[in-house]
Design a protein around this motif. Sequence first.
Motif, mmCIF file in Angstrom:
data_model
loop_
_atom_site.group_PDB
_atom_site.id
_atom_site.type_symbol
_atom_site.label_atom_id
_atom_site.label_comp_id
_atom_site.label_asym_id
_atom_site.label_seq_id
_atom_site.Cartn_x
_atom_site.Cartn_y
_atom_site.Cartn_z
ATOM 1 N N LEU A 17 119.642 -5.976 129.404
ATOM 2 C CA LEU A 17 118.267 -5.660 129.799
ATOM 3 C C LEU A 17 117.818 -4.351 129.142
ATOM 4 C CD1 LEU A 17 115.832 -6.445 131.501
ATOM 5 C CD2 LEU A 17 116.869 -5.225 133.420
ATOM 6 N N SER A 18 118.701 -3.390 129.105
ATOM 7 C CA SER A 18 118.419 -2.126 128.453
ATOM 8 C C SER A 18 118.181 -2.331 126.953
ATOM 9 C CB SER A 18 119.595 -1.162 128.673
ATOM 10 O OG SER A 18 119.378 0.057 128.024
ATOM 11 N N ALA A 19 118.941 -3.215 126.332
ATOM 12 C CA ALA A 19 118.765 -3.505 124.903
ATOM 13 C C ALA A 19 117.400 -4.142 124.633
ATOM 14 C CB ALA A 19 119.881 -4.412 124.400
ATOM 15 N N ALA A 20 116.965 -5.015 125.522
ATOM 16 C CA ALA A 20 115.646 -5.633 125.364
ATOM 17 C C ALA A 20 114.549 -4.579 125.460
ATOM 18 C CB ALA A 20 115.444 -6.724 126.415
ATOM 19 N N THR A 21 114.694 -3.644 126.380
ATOM 20 C CA THR A 21 113.743 -2.542 126.507
ATOM 21 C C THR A 21 113.801 -1.654 125.271
ATOM 22 O OG1 THR A 21 114.009 -2.584 128.908
ATOM 23 C CG2 THR A 21 113.054 -0.584 127.959
ATOM 24 N N LEU A 22 114.995 -1.398 124.796
ATOM 25 C CA LEU A 22 115.183 -0.605 123.582
ATOM 26 C C LEU A 22 114.475 -1.261 122.399
ATOM 27 C CD1 LEU A 22 116.600 1.805 122.224
ATOM 28 C CD2 LEU A 22 118.621 0.363 121.979
ATOM 29 N N SER A 23 114.588 -2.564 122.286
ATOM 30 C CA SER A 23 113.923 -3.292 121.212
ATOM 31 C C SER A 23 112.406 -3.102 121.268
ATOM 32 C CB SER A 23 114.264 -4.779 121.290
ATOM 33 O OG SER A 23 113.626 -5.485 120.260
ATOM 34 N N LYS A 24 111.852 -3.195 122.460
ATOM 35 C CA LYS A 24 110.401 -3.006 122.620
ATOM 36 C C LYS A 24 109.978 -1.582 122.283
ATOM 37 C CE LYS A 24 110.062 -6.535 126.169
ATOM 38 N NZ LYS A 24 110.069 -6.758 127.599
ATOM 39 N N LEU A 25 110.830 -0.642 122.562
ATOM 40 C CA LEU A 25 110.545 0.766 122.288
ATOM 41 C C LEU A 25 110.613 1.068 120.790
ATOM 42 C CD1 LEU A 25 110.062 3.467 123.843
ATOM 43 C CD2 LEU A 25 112.545 3.784 123.783
ATOM 44 N N ILE A 26 111.607 0.520 120.128
ATOM 45 C CA ILE A 26 111.863 0.832 118.721
ATOM 46 C C ILE A 26 111.010 0.012 117.758
ATOM 47 C CG2 ILE A 26 113.637 0.609 116.922
ATOM 48 C CD1 ILE A 26 115.643 1.626 119.021
ATOM 49 N N THR A 27 110.731 -1.231 118.092
ATOM 50 C CA THR A 27 110.044 -2.129 117.156
ATOM 51 C C THR A 27 108.754 -1.556 116.577
ATOM 52 O OG1 THR A 27 111.102 -4.086 118.091
ATOM 53 C CG2 THR A 27 109.049 -4.439 116.876
ATOM 54 N N PRO A 28 107.886 -0.931 117.365
ATOM 55 C CA PRO A 28 106.666 -0.370 116.757
ATOM 56 C C PRO A 28 106.930 0.742 115.733
ATOM 57 C CG PRO A 28 106.440 -0.497 119.148
ATOM 58 C CD PRO A 28 107.866 -0.798 118.821
ATOM 59 N N GLU A 29 108.082 1.376 115.819
ATOM 60 C CA GLU A 29 108.431 2.480 114.918
ATOM 61 C C GLU A 29 109.304 2.032 113.746
ATOM 62 O OE1 GLU A 29 107.047 5.392 115.565
ATOM 63 O OE2 GLU A 29 106.231 4.631 117.448
ATOM 64 N N LEU A 30 109.727 0.795 113.778
ATOM 65 C CA LEU A 30 110.742 0.321 112.845
ATOM 66 C C LEU A 30 110.306 0.363 111.384
ATOM 67 C CD1 LEU A 30 113.624 -0.511 113.112
ATOM 68 C CD2 LEU A 30 112.900 -2.835 113.603
ATOM 69 N N ASP A 31 109.086 -0.013 111.091
ATOM 70 C CA ASP A 31 108.641 0.010 109.688
ATOM 71 C C ASP A 31 108.744 1.407 109.089
ATOM 72 O OD1 ASP A 31 108.102 -2.732 109.505
ATOM 73 O OD2 ASP A 31 106.047 -2.480 110.231
ATOM 74 N N GLY A 32 108.316 2.407 109.824
ATOM 75 C CA GLY A 32 108.396 3.786 109.331
ATOM 76 C C GLY A 32 109.836 4.257 109.181
ATOM 77 N N ILE A 33 110.674 3.884 110.123
ATOM 78 C CA ILE A 33 112.088 4.256 110.065
ATOM 79 C C ILE A 33 112.745 3.625 108.844
ATOM 80 C CG2 ILE A 33 114.333 3.942 111.208
ATOM 81 C CD1 ILE A 33 112.747 4.215 113.910
ATOM 82 N N ILE A 34 112.448 2.357 108.620
ATOM 83 C CA ILE A 34 113.026 1.644 107.478
ATOM 84 C C ILE A 34 112.503 2.221 106.162
ATOM 85 C CG2 ILE A 34 113.066 -0.598 106.294
ATOM 86 C CD1 ILE A 34 113.179 -1.862 109.161
ATOM 87 N N GLU A 35 111.231 2.516 106.120
ATOM 88 C CA GLU A 35 110.639 3.110 104.915
ATOM 89 C C GLU A 35 111.355 4.415 104.563
ATOM 90 O OE1 GLU A 35 108.334 3.110 101.680
ATOM 91 O OE2 GLU A 35 108.080 1.575 103.218
ATOM 92 N N HIS A 36 111.537 5.262 105.558
ATOM 93 C CA HIS A 36 112.219 6.541 105.331
ATOM 94 C C HIS A 36 113.673 6.309 104.902
ATOM 95 C CE1 HIS A 36 112.966 10.806 105.602
ATOM 96 N NE2 HIS A 36 114.018 10.552 106.359
#
Length: 152
Positions: A17-36
């Motif tokens: 359940l924590s991982a699912a919440t983590l996914s929702k938290l990180i997904t909007p930031e993922l493109d920028g993280i991957i770009e960097h």
Amino acid sequence: MIDRLLKFLEVDDATRLSAATLSKLITPELDGIIEHFYSRVEEFNVSPYVNNRSVATLKTKQKQHWIGLFNSQFDEAYLRNTQRIAVRHRDVELNPAWYIAGYMRFKLAFIEVIIKSHLPVEAKGQMIKTLDKYIAIDMALALGTYETVVLD
């Protein structure tokens, strides 16, 4: 092996359940993280296979990987995908040191997202513990496959 790792790291329903919440938290930031991440990979010339032609595909696959990991059921499909990725890294002769360092770059970026979130401190701590567990499982399986393929 995967079942033993899950039990050893105590991945239970609360962790999932924590991982699912983590996914929702990180997904909007993922493109920028991957770009960097890929700008750093290119800056350090980690692999000749990371170039203008390949980077767009790699970014897409990287995003799929992280979203898939945090929403994983750790089933056969996940295991096959992890093994496929490990074999591909071996095929392009990526040194395991860079593989591990790459995971650390992502982990640190994800921790930044967690810290900056509006979650209570206890929830942030749980997210970081979950992050560590999931990354440990993913790395262990990938490096185990990497080692097996290299030794064969």
